[in-house]
Design a protein around this motif. Structure first.
Motif, PDB file in Angstrom:
ATOM      1  N   ASN A 139      -0.423  14.638 -13.792  1.00 13.88           N
ATOM      2  CA  ASN A 139      -1.587  14.914 -12.968  1.00 13.88           C
ATOM      3  C   ASN A 139      -2.597  13.762 -13.005  1.00 13.88           C
ATOM      4  OD1 ASN A 139      -2.979  16.318 -11.101  1.00 13.88           O
ATOM      5  ND2 ASN A 139      -3.978  17.704 -12.555  1.00 13.88           N
ATOM      6  N   ARG A 140      -2.059  12.562 -12.995  1.00 16.87           N
ATOM      7  CA  ARG A 140      -2.889  11.365 -12.926  1.00 16.87           C
ATOM      8  C   ARG A 140      -2.582  10.629 -11.637  1.00 16.87           C
ATOM      9  NH1 ARG A 140      -5.393   9.079 -17.476  1.00 16.87           N
ATOM     10  NH2 ARG A 140      -5.540  10.658 -19.100  1.00 16.87           N
ATOM     11  N   ALA A 141      -3.574   9.919 -11.131  1.00 22.14           N
ATOM     12  CA  ALA A 141      -3.349   9.129  -9.924  1.00 22.14           C
ATOM     13  C   ALA A 141      -2.410   7.985 -10.251  1.00 22.14           C
ATOM     14  CB  ALA A 141      -4.677   8.599  -9.390  1.00 22.14           C
ATOM     15  N   PHE A 142      -1.400   7.806  -9.407  1.00 23.75           N
ATOM     16  CA  PHE A 142      -0.471   6.678  -9.555  1.00 23.75           C
ATOM     17  C   PHE A 142      -1.210   5.406  -9.131  1.00 23.75           C
ATOM     18  CE2 PHE A 142       3.012   4.206  -7.282  1.00 23.75           C
ATOM     19  CZ  PHE A 142       3.513   3.637  -8.441  1.00 23.75           C
ATOM     20  N   VAL A 143      -1.201   4.411 -10.002  1.00 23.51           N
ATOM     21  CA  VAL A 143      -1.812   3.120  -9.655  1.00 23.51           C
ATOM     22  C   VAL A 143      -0.697   2.248  -9.082  1.00 23.51           C
ATOM     23  CG1 VAL A 143      -3.049   1.106 -10.506  1.00 23.51           C
ATOM     24  CG2 VAL A 143      -3.533   3.383 -11.476  1.00 23.51           C
ATOM     25  N   PHE A 144      -0.714   2.087  -7.750  1.00 27.63           N
ATOM     26  CA  PHE A 144       0.390   1.336  -7.141  1.00 27.63           C
ATOM     27  C   PHE A 144       0.094  -0.155  -7.127  1.00 27.63           C
ATOM     28  CE2 PHE A 144      -1.316   0.476  -2.898  1.00 27.63           C
ATOM     29  CZ  PHE A 144      -2.243   1.495  -2.691  1.00 27.63           C
ATOM     30  N   TYR A 145       1.168  -0.921  -7.120  1.00 29.69           N
ATOM     31  CA  TYR A 145       1.054  -2.373  -7.319  1.00 29.69           C
ATOM     32  C   TYR A 145       1.883  -3.100  -6.276  1.00 29.69           C
ATOM     33  CZ  TYR A 145       5.036  -0.638 -10.084  1.00 29.69           C
ATOM     34  OH  TYR A 145       6.171   0.019 -10.498  1.00 29.69           O
ATOM     35  N   ASN A 146       1.699  -4.410  -6.199  1.00 24.92           N
ATOM     36  CA  ASN A 146       2.472  -5.229  -5.270  1.00 24.92           C
ATOM     37  C   ASN A 146       3.947  -5.255  -5.672  1.00 24.92           C
ATOM     38  OD1 ASN A 146       0.250  -6.154  -3.724  1.00 24.92           O
ATOM     39  ND2 ASN A 146      -0.167  -7.803  -5.195  1.00 24.92           N
ATOM     40  N   TYR A 147       4.817  -5.370  -4.674  1.00 25.72           N
ATOM     41  CA  TYR A 147       6.212  -5.730  -4.935  1.00 25.72           C
ATOM     42  C   TYR A 147       6.181  -7.225  -5.249  1.00 25.72           C
ATOM     43  CZ  TYR A 147      11.018  -7.113  -3.766  1.00 25.72           C
ATOM     44  OH  TYR A 147      12.273  -7.673  -3.782  1.00 25.72           O
ATOM     45  N   THR A 148       6.376  -7.548  -6.518  1.00 24.97           N
ATOM     46  CA  THR A 148       6.018  -8.871  -7.030  1.00 24.97           C
ATOM     47  C   THR A 148       7.225  -9.694  -7.473  1.00 24.97           C
ATOM     48  OG1 THR A 148       3.934  -7.920  -7.810  1.00 24.97           O
ATOM     49  CG2 THR A 148       4.595 -10.029  -8.780  1.00 24.97           C
ATOM     50  N   TRP A 149       7.341 -10.886  -6.909  1.00 28.63           N
ATOM     51  CA  TRP A 149       8.314 -11.856  -7.413  1.00 28.63           C
ATOM     52  C   TRP A 149       7.656 -12.748  -8.444  1.00 28.63           C
ATOM     53  CZ3 TRP A 149      13.512 -12.331  -6.735  1.00 28.63           C
ATOM     54  CH2 TRP A 149      14.079 -11.488  -5.777  1.00 28.63           C
ATOM     55  N   ASN A 150       6.361 -12.971  -8.252  1.00 28.98           N
ATOM     56  CA  ASN A 150       5.669 -13.953  -9.059  1.00 28.98           C
ATOM     57  C   ASN A 150       4.187 -13.572  -9.048  1.00 28.98           C
ATOM     58  OD1 ASN A 150       4.441 -16.223 -10.031  1.00 28.98           O
ATOM     59  ND2 ASN A 150       5.434 -17.648  -8.629  1.00 28.98           N
ATOM     60  N   ASP A 151       3.595 -13.447 -10.239  1.00 34.82           N
ATOM     61  CA  ASP A 151       2.199 -13.033 -10.339  1.00 34.82           C
ATOM     62  C   ASP A 151       1.213 -14.164 -10.078  1.00 34.82           C
ATOM     63  OD1 ASP A 151       1.971 -10.211 -11.221  1.00 34.82           O
ATOM     64  OD2 ASP A 151       3.286 -10.893 -12.822  1.00 34.82           O
ATOM     65  N   ASP A 152       1.687 -15.382 -10.200  1.00 38.80           N
ATOM     66  CA  ASP A 152       0.798 -16.546 -10.151  1.00 38.80           C
ATOM     67  C   ASP A 152       0.067 -16.619  -8.802  1.00 38.80           C
ATOM     68  OD1 ASP A 152      -0.369 -19.007 -10.003  1.00 38.80           O
ATOM     69  OD2 ASP A 152       1.370 -20.122 -10.735  1.00 38.80           O
ATOM     70  N   ALA A 153      -1.247 -16.390  -8.859  1.00 40.18           N
ATOM     71  CA  ALA A 153      -2.032 -16.317  -7.621  1.00 40.18           C
ATOM     72  C   ALA A 153      -2.063 -17.645  -6.874  1.00 40.18           C
ATOM     73  CB  ALA A 153      -3.445 -15.837  -7.932  1.00 40.18           C
TER      74      ALA A 153
END
Ligand SMILES: *[C@@H]1O[C@H](CO)[C@@H](O)[C@H](O)[C@H]1NC(C)=O
Length: 499
Positions: A139-153
């Motif tokens: 019963n917690r909100a799902f924290v959705f994230y990017n489909y990530t190949w590489n985190d380096d901004a």
């Protein structure tokens, strides 16, 4: 030189994308011709601003992609899309209260920062499904994230076999509905709305409770999905903090050990399949539109059916994606699978958890005496045949599956594949020569726009999900995503098969 992070062009000025240039020119035009009007509008705006509390309306959106030092690396190539309008849309979800002074009235959150990265969509997708399922159970909100190949901004693009692909794709470019912050349709009004990772950081940085994965997992005695899920449910009963995350360095909660075990989903299946994570699941408008545009490529229609993109938001998964009568879909992984299939044989790998749901045909690794990490020639040949079938082997398997009652009336074939064009064309000829099919097409025949091109696996999954009969690769997680949706949506087990 090519490795240097910046080049002269970047020092001279940002090599902005052409639409940004158009935007700038347009602004200049407006400035020159409507200076007076603009000034008046500005004054009125400032006056209004003084009167209104603007706090809940303003959304902080990161500056659109500016020039990156990496741009020279891909010179001469058309760069992939970055989906910035999807990122912006995610940040502007109504449940994000960016400028609220306090957040106590908001749901409790669960964030899993150690989620997998740098893999194909099928691998990432199976983990997202379970992370969203766990959040729902807690019963917690799902924290959705990017489909990530590489985190380096600083790297907007990643190298995929020498070609640039987007380093990060917003999840809402691939899927839609509650998992990416949409309302829970139907009766689930108490469920907490998902939030974007960036919002989680804004609300929670400085007051996060970080949980130790090993502390929860060490006593489970199993890596089955139900044990892991129950372990976390027990743990979270004792945790009241609004902001909870799992220690980043400890990786995913559900990892490759679980996904690679054919029994891992079995006990959890009924509960998972009935959860809103699955029942309210839908593909993104971008993906649905790709499907609608290619509907005639996949299987010619006789009577026009309403496009998916015209269906109401709350149409459940099963109603939205019914079987297309007469359609046979084959999933044939090629390319890197040549080596991968050998590796699977060496380790006597079972099918993946998502491909061995209760009632589906089972694959038991053949026994044989071979040293650890090797296999007998006969067993290796069996893995090759089932994992990387030749054209005659594909034809033979199609004939076999056609015997099933559930396979009657198949007349169109769609081949999901990353195989070389010449191989795919030969396979199409072989399937046509079988005599029974009116129309044979493949992923290579679809027409996609530039944004759809980089999420094409998702459109293929949608097609596979709707096949009257689907024959997939039991070791592929892309097959797995299709199998899960078909099985949850009530497709007969005889219609979901493997090579
Ligand atoms: C997701 O990707 C976008 C585009 O690269 C980026 O601006 C954003 O910061 C990423 N989100 C997070 C939480 O890292």
């Amino acid at each position: 030189m090519a490795l240097l992070p910046i080049n002269l062009r970047d020092l001279n000025g940002y090599s902005v994308k052409s639409d940004n240039i158009n935007g700038t020119l347009c602004l200049r035009y407006v400035a020159r011709h409507y200076m007076v009007f603009g000034l008046t509008a500005f004054v009125v705006f400032m006056l209004l601003l003084g009167k209104l509390s603007f706090h809940e309306v303003i959304v902080e959106v990161p500056l659109a992609e500016q020039a990156r030092p990496e741009s020279s690396r891909w010179s001469g190539l058309r760069l992939p899309p970055l989906y910035s309008q999807y990122h912006e849309h995610e940040l502007s979800l109504p449940q994000h209260r960016w400028h609220a002074a306090w957040h106590e009235g908001e749901p409790k959150f669960l964030f899993i920062p150690g989620h997998s990265r740098g893999s194909g969509w099928g691998n990432i997708w199976q983990e997202i499904l379970l992370n969203a399922y766990l959040s729902y159970k807690l019963n917690r909100a799902f924290v959705f994230y990017n489909y990530t190949w590489n985190d380096d901004a600083s790297q907007d693009y990643s190298d995929y076999g020498g070609k640039p692909i987007p380093s990060r794709v917003p999840l809402s470019a691939l899927i839609a509905g509650p998992m990416v912050g949409g309302a829970f349709p139907g009766t689930d009004h108490h469920a907490s709305l998902s939030i974007a990772e960036q919002y989680y950081h804004t609300v929670c940085d400085g007051r996060k409770r970080v949980l130790d994965r090993e502390e929860v997992h060490k006593d489970l005695g199993s890596w089955m999905v139900d044990s892991i899920t129950e372990g976390w449910v027990r743990k979270l009963r004792t945790v009241d903090d609004q902001c909870v995350e799992v220690e980043n360095s400890q990786g995913p909660i559900y990892n490759w050990v679980t996904f690679g075990d054919k029994s891992a989903m079995r006990a959890a299946w009924a509960d998972f399949a009935a959860s809103p994570v699955v029942s309210t699941f839908r593909w993104s408008p971008l993906v649905e539109l790709a499907f609608d545009n290619n509907r005639e490529v996949v299987a010619p229609t006789t009577i026009s059916e309403p496009p998916l993109s015209a269906l109401p938001y709350d149409t459940p998964n099963a109603g939205r994606y019914p079987a297309i009568p007469g359609l046979l879909v084959l999933h044939l992984r090629r390319g890197d699978y040549a080596g991968h299939c050998e590796h699977l044989a060496e380790w006597s790998s079972t099918f993946l958890a998502f491909n061995q749901l209760p009632g589906l045909e089972d694959f038991t690794p053949p026994s044989g005496s071979a040293p650890w990490g090797e296999n007998t020639p006969e067993n290796t040949a069996l893995y090759r045949r089932r994992c990387l079938p030749t054209i005659p082997e594909v034809v033979a398997r199609v004939r076999e599956v056609q015997q099933a009652h559930a396979a009657r009336g198949l007349e169109n074939v769609y081949i999901m594949t990353n195989g070389a064009l010449s191989w795919v064309e030969k396979l199409k000829v072989a399937l046509t020569d079988m005599g029974g099919f009116k129309h044979v097409a493949s992923s290579r025949d679809t027409v996609l726009n530039w944004e759809q091109k980089y999420v094409a696996q998702a459109m293929d999954m949608l097609v596979g999900q709707r096949a009257q009969v689907f024959i997939g690769n039991g070791w592929s997680s892309l097959t797995g995503g299709i199998v899960v949706m078909r099985h949850a949506n009530g497709f007969h087990a005889d219609t979901t098969r493997f090579f």
